[in-house]
Design a protein around this motif. Sequence first.
Motif, PDB file in Angstrom:
ATOM      1  N   ILE A  61      28.048  43.247  42.818  1.00  0.00           N
ATOM      2  CA  ILE A  61      28.650  42.637  41.621  1.00  0.00           C
ATOM      3  C   ILE A  61      27.911  43.081  40.371  1.00  0.00           C
ATOM      4  CG2 ILE A  61      28.983  40.439  40.414  1.00  0.00           C
ATOM      5  CD1 ILE A  61      29.646  39.197  43.144  1.00  0.00           C
ATOM      6  N   ASP A  62      26.582  43.188  40.486  1.00  0.00           N
ATOM      7  CA  ASP A  62      25.778  43.626  39.332  1.00  0.00           C
ATOM      8  C   ASP A  62      25.992  45.109  39.029  1.00  0.00           C
ATOM      9  OD1 ASP A  62      24.655  41.124  38.964  1.00  0.00           O
ATOM     10  OD2 ASP A  62      22.965  41.524  40.304  1.00  0.00           O
ATOM     11  N   GLU A  63      26.084  45.913  40.071  1.00  0.00           N
ATOM     12  CA  GLU A  63      26.133  47.359  39.898  1.00  0.00           C
ATOM     13  C   GLU A  63      27.546  47.892  39.660  1.00  0.00           C
ATOM     14  OE1 GLU A  63      23.526  49.329  39.709  1.00  0.00           O
ATOM     15  OE2 GLU A  63      22.103  47.701  40.051  1.00  0.00           O
ATOM     16  N   ILE A  64      28.519  47.398  40.415  1.00  0.00           N
ATOM     17  CA  ILE A  64      29.897  47.910  40.307  1.00  0.00           C
ATOM     18  C   ILE A  64      30.887  46.734  40.272  1.00  0.00           C
ATOM     19  CG2 ILE A  64      29.664  50.248  41.244  1.00  0.00           C
ATOM     20  CD1 ILE A  64      30.201  49.070  44.022  1.00  0.00           C
ATOM     21  N   PRO A  65      30.859  45.944  39.198  1.00  0.00           N
ATOM     22  CA  PRO A  65      31.722  44.755  39.119  1.00  0.00           C
ATOM     23  C   PRO A  65      33.217  45.081  39.216  1.00  0.00           C
ATOM     24  CG  PRO A  65      30.786  45.282  36.973  1.00  0.00           C
ATOM     25  CD  PRO A  65      30.051  46.119  37.977  1.00  0.00           C
ATOM     26  N   GLU A  66      33.638  46.219  38.632  1.00  0.00           N
ATOM     27  CA  GLU A  66      35.057  46.565  38.688  1.00  0.00           C
ATOM     28  C   GLU A  66      35.491  46.893  40.115  1.00  0.00           C
ATOM     29  OE1 GLU A  66      37.255  46.190  36.327  1.00  0.00           O
ATOM     30  OE2 GLU A  66      35.609  45.357  35.124  1.00  0.00           O
ATOM     31  N   GLY A  67      34.591  47.526  40.860  1.00  0.00           N
ATOM     32  CA  GLY A  67      34.901  47.827  42.252  1.00  0.00           C
ATOM     33  C   GLY A  67      35.032  46.561  43.081  1.00  0.00           C
ATOM     34  N   GLU A  68      34.174  45.570  42.793  1.00  0.00           N
ATOM     35  CA  GLU A  68      34.244  44.287  43.509  1.00  0.00           C
ATOM     36  C   GLU A  68      35.491  43.506  43.113  1.00  0.00           C
ATOM     37  OE1 GLU A  68      32.008  42.870  45.955  1.00  0.00           O
ATOM     38  OE2 GLU A  68      31.676  45.032  45.999  1.00  0.00           O
ATOM     39  N   LYS A  69      35.882  43.637  41.846  1.00  0.00           N
ATOM     40  CA  LYS A  69      37.132  42.995  41.412  1.00  0.00           C
ATOM     41  C   LYS A  69      38.327  43.602  42.145  1.00  0.00           C
ATOM     42  CE  LYS A  69      36.044  41.406  36.721  1.00  0.00           C
ATOM     43  NZ  LYS A  69      36.399  41.516  35.281  1.00  0.00           N
ATOM     44  N   ILE A  82      50.139  36.494  38.613  1.00  0.00           N
ATOM     45  CA  ILE A  82      49.422  35.508  39.417  1.00  0.00           C
ATOM     46  C   ILE A  82      48.222  36.149  40.108  1.00  0.00           C
ATOM     47  CG2 ILE A  82      49.566  34.005  41.444  1.00  0.00           C
ATOM     48  CD1 ILE A  82      52.454  33.452  40.748  1.00  0.00           C
ATOM     49  N   LEU A  83      48.409  37.358  40.621  1.00  0.00           N
ATOM     50  CA  LEU A  83      47.317  38.064  41.289  1.00  0.00           C
ATOM     51  C   LEU A  83      46.174  38.324  40.314  1.00  0.00           C
ATOM     52  CD1 LEU A  83      46.113  39.607  43.690  1.00  0.00           C
ATOM     53  CD2 LEU A  83      47.417  41.617  42.957  1.00  0.00           C
ATOM     54  N   GLU A  84      46.505  38.775  39.094  1.00  0.00           N
ATOM     55  CA  GLU A  84      45.456  39.062  38.110  1.00  0.00           C
ATOM     56  C   GLU A  84      44.732  37.784  37.683  1.00  0.00           C
ATOM     57  OE1 GLU A  84      44.422  42.060  37.409  1.00  0.00           O
ATOM     58  OE2 GLU A  84      45.937  42.736  38.842  1.00  0.00           O
ATOM     59  N   GLU A  85      45.459  36.677  37.607  1.00  0.00           N
ATOM     60  CA  GLU A  85      44.822  35.398  37.261  1.00  0.00           C
ATOM     61  C   GLU A  85      43.843  34.973  38.351  1.00  0.00           C
ATOM     62  OE1 GLU A  85      48.015  32.688  36.612  1.00  0.00           O
ATOM     63  OE2 GLU A  85      48.402  33.379  34.558  1.00  0.00           O
ATOM     64  N   ILE A  86      44.230  35.205  39.602  1.00  0.00           N
ATOM     65  CA  ILE A  86      43.331  34.877  40.722  1.00  0.00           C
ATOM     66  C   ILE A  86      42.057  35.716  40.634  1.00  0.00           C
ATOM     67  CG2 ILE A  86      43.039  35.054  43.222  1.00  0.00           C
ATOM     68  CD1 ILE A  86      46.014  34.365  43.513  1.00  0.00           C
ATOM     69  N   VAL A  87      42.227  37.016  40.378  1.00  0.00           N
ATOM     70  CA  VAL A  87      41.076  37.914  40.280  1.00  0.00           C
ATOM     71  C   VAL A  87      40.155  37.477  39.149  1.00  0.00           C
ATOM     72  CG1 VAL A  87      40.326  40.276  39.789  1.00  0.00           C
ATOM     73  CG2 VAL A  87      42.314  39.872  41.256  1.00  0.00           C
ATOM     74  N   GLU A  88      40.715  37.161  37.992  1.00  0.00           N
ATOM     75  CA  GLU A  88      39.903  36.761  36.843  1.00  0.00           C
ATOM     76  C   GLU A  88      39.206  35.423  37.090  1.00  0.00           C
ATOM     77  OE1 GLU A  88      39.017  38.422  34.088  1.00  0.00           O
ATOM     78  OE2 GLU A  88      39.995  40.088  35.126  1.00  0.00           O
ATOM     79  N   THR A  89      39.923  34.498  37.698  1.00  0.00           N
ATOM     80  CA  THR A  89      39.346  33.173  37.965  1.00  0.00           C
ATOM     81  C   THR A  89      38.156  33.281  38.912  1.00  0.00           C
ATOM     82  OG1 THR A  89      41.494  32.089  37.677  1.00  0.00           O
ATOM     83  CG2 THR A  89      39.801  30.867  38.872  1.00  0.00           C
ATOM     84  N   LEU A 104      31.386  31.563  43.429  1.00  0.00           N
ATOM     85  CA  LEU A 104      32.699  31.625  44.087  1.00  0.00           C
ATOM     86  C   LEU A 104      33.034  33.055  44.477  1.00  0.00           C
ATOM     87  CD1 LEU A 104      35.383  30.342  44.948  1.00  0.00           C
ATOM     88  CD2 LEU A 104      36.169  30.625  42.579  1.00  0.00           C
ATOM     89  N   TRP A 105      32.682  33.993  43.629  1.00  0.00           N
ATOM     90  CA  TRP A 105      32.937  35.407  43.872  1.00  0.00           C
ATOM     91  C   TRP A 105      32.235  35.872  45.155  1.00  0.00           C
ATOM     92  CZ3 TRP A 105      32.328  39.495  39.355  1.00  0.00           C
ATOM     93  CH2 TRP A 105      32.936  40.694  39.750  1.00  0.00           C
ATOM     94  N   VAL A 106      30.944  35.561  45.225  1.00  0.00           N
ATOM     95  CA  VAL A 106      30.152  35.966  46.395  1.00  0.00           C
ATOM     96  C   VAL A 106      30.659  35.291  47.660  1.00  0.00           C
ATOM     97  CG1 VAL A 106      27.862  35.890  47.467  1.00  0.00           C
ATOM     98  CG2 VAL A 106      28.094  36.482  45.047  1.00  0.00           C
ATOM     99  N   GLU A 107      30.909  33.980  47.584  1.00  0.00           N
ATOM    100  CA  GLU A 107      31.369  33.234  48.759  1.00  0.00           C
ATOM    101  C   GLU A 107      32.734  33.727  49.236  1.00  0.00           C
ATOM    102  OE1 GLU A 107      29.658  30.970  50.561  1.00  0.00           O
ATOM    103  OE2 GLU A 107      27.981  31.502  49.252  1.00  0.00           O
ATOM    104  N   THR A 108      33.585  34.103  48.283  1.00  0.00           N
ATOM    105  CA  THR A 108      34.902  34.632  48.644  1.00  0.00           C
ATOM    106  C   THR A 108      34.758  35.956  49.389  1.00  0.00           C
ATOM    107  OG1 THR A 108      35.937  33.578  46.719  1.00  0.00           O
ATOM    108  CG2 THR A 108      37.136  35.383  47.748  1.00  0.00           C
ATOM    109  N   MET A 109      33.844  36.796  48.925  1.00  0.00           N
ATOM    110  CA  MET A 109      33.623  38.074  49.594  1.00  0.00           C
ATOM    111  C   MET A 109      33.048  37.872  50.996  1.00  0.00           C
ATOM    112  SD  MET A 109      34.874  40.098  47.448  1.00  0.00           S
ATOM    113  CE  MET A 109      34.523  41.586  48.377  1.00  0.00           C
ATOM    114  N   SER A 162      36.331  36.012  39.650  1.00  0.00           N
ATOM    115  CA  SER A 162      35.255  36.855  39.129  1.00  0.00           C
ATOM    116  C   SER A 162      34.489  36.199  37.987  1.00  0.00           C
ATOM    117  CB  SER A 162      35.810  38.207  38.680  1.00  0.00           C
ATOM    118  OG  SER A 162      36.775  38.040  37.648  1.00  0.00           O
ATOM    119  N   GLN A 163      35.022  35.136  37.401  1.00  0.00           N
ATOM    120  CA  GLN A 163      34.306  34.419  36.342  1.00  0.00           C
ATOM    121  C   GLN A 163      33.257  33.463  36.902  1.00  0.00           C
ATOM    122  OE1 GLN A 163      37.241  32.547  33.835  1.00  0.00           O
ATOM    123  NE2 GLN A 163      38.035  34.512  33.074  1.00  0.00           N
ATOM    124  N   ASP A 164      33.346  33.142  38.181  1.00  0.00           N
ATOM    125  CA  ASP A 164      32.378  32.248  38.830  1.00  0.00           C
ATOM    126  C   ASP A 164      31.608  33.084  39.869  1.00  0.00           C
ATOM    127  OD1 ASP A 164      31.050  30.404  40.513  1.00  0.00           O
ATOM    128  OD2 ASP A 164      32.544  28.859  40.095  1.00  0.00           O
TER     129      ASP A 164
END
Length: 251
Positions: free
Chosen positions: A103-111, A127-134, A141-146, A136-138
């Motif tokens: 996430i620190d090194e390649i955030p766009e790739g993780e998104k 809707i998909l883009e809103e999910i991605v933004e929501t 949540l981002w790490v746990e989702t991955m 990736s802002q936390d």
Amino acid sequence: MKKTANEDLVREHHPEAIEQRLKQAPKSQNISDAVLGGIDGCVTTFAVVSGAVGAGFSSSVAIVLGFANLFADGFSMAISNYESIKAQQEFTEDIRRSEENHIDEIPEGEKEEIRQIFQRKGFNGKILEEIVETISQDRHLWVETMLTEEHGIQKTTPNPWKSAITTFAAFLIVGAMPLIPFLIPVLDMQQQFVLSTCFAAIMFFSIGMLKSLVFAKPVLISGLRTLLTGGTAAGIAFLTGYLLREIFGIG
């Protein structure tokens, strides 16, 4: 009865009840540790007893071998369970650190990974883009989702100490049952073995019933299946002891 069950179900799914339930951390279940420890303990000691009787050994030999295996194998099984869970926790932490670094090194790739994960679930467009933004802002949540979606790692991890203690306790308690008749000096060897067989059968069937009640499976079938497993192991041990006695002329 059905109406009461439906009412309870509706009550459990009331918005406030759901909110309270989701606030609580998921509880780890140790029933599998107890079932595994109990079955293995009973199989271990009864197999030793069966082998000793089949070989023509005395009650004292059966007791010594039985209790030696009970404590040694119970301890070994508990430690193995502890190490297994501990290794899983360490693996999870290693993956978590790796995802945080990504996430620190390649955030766009993780998104993009988040985007494709939820796209495969049927989400598209805005809707998909809103999910991605929501997500990736936390960061948490981002790490746990991955961890869950990409690596299939469950959120609930058993406590290694609790699992080890549960396994060891179940192993000792259930495993000691087939040995009790051999501590009764007024019975002869044949009577002790018959009584031990009855105790072991009760333990196997009871564990099967317990497992069925917890996981909502047919009680009789589950009990008989566990009984068959334990009985087969004991039969193999008895036959092995008998054959070795005949081959080597053990008196």
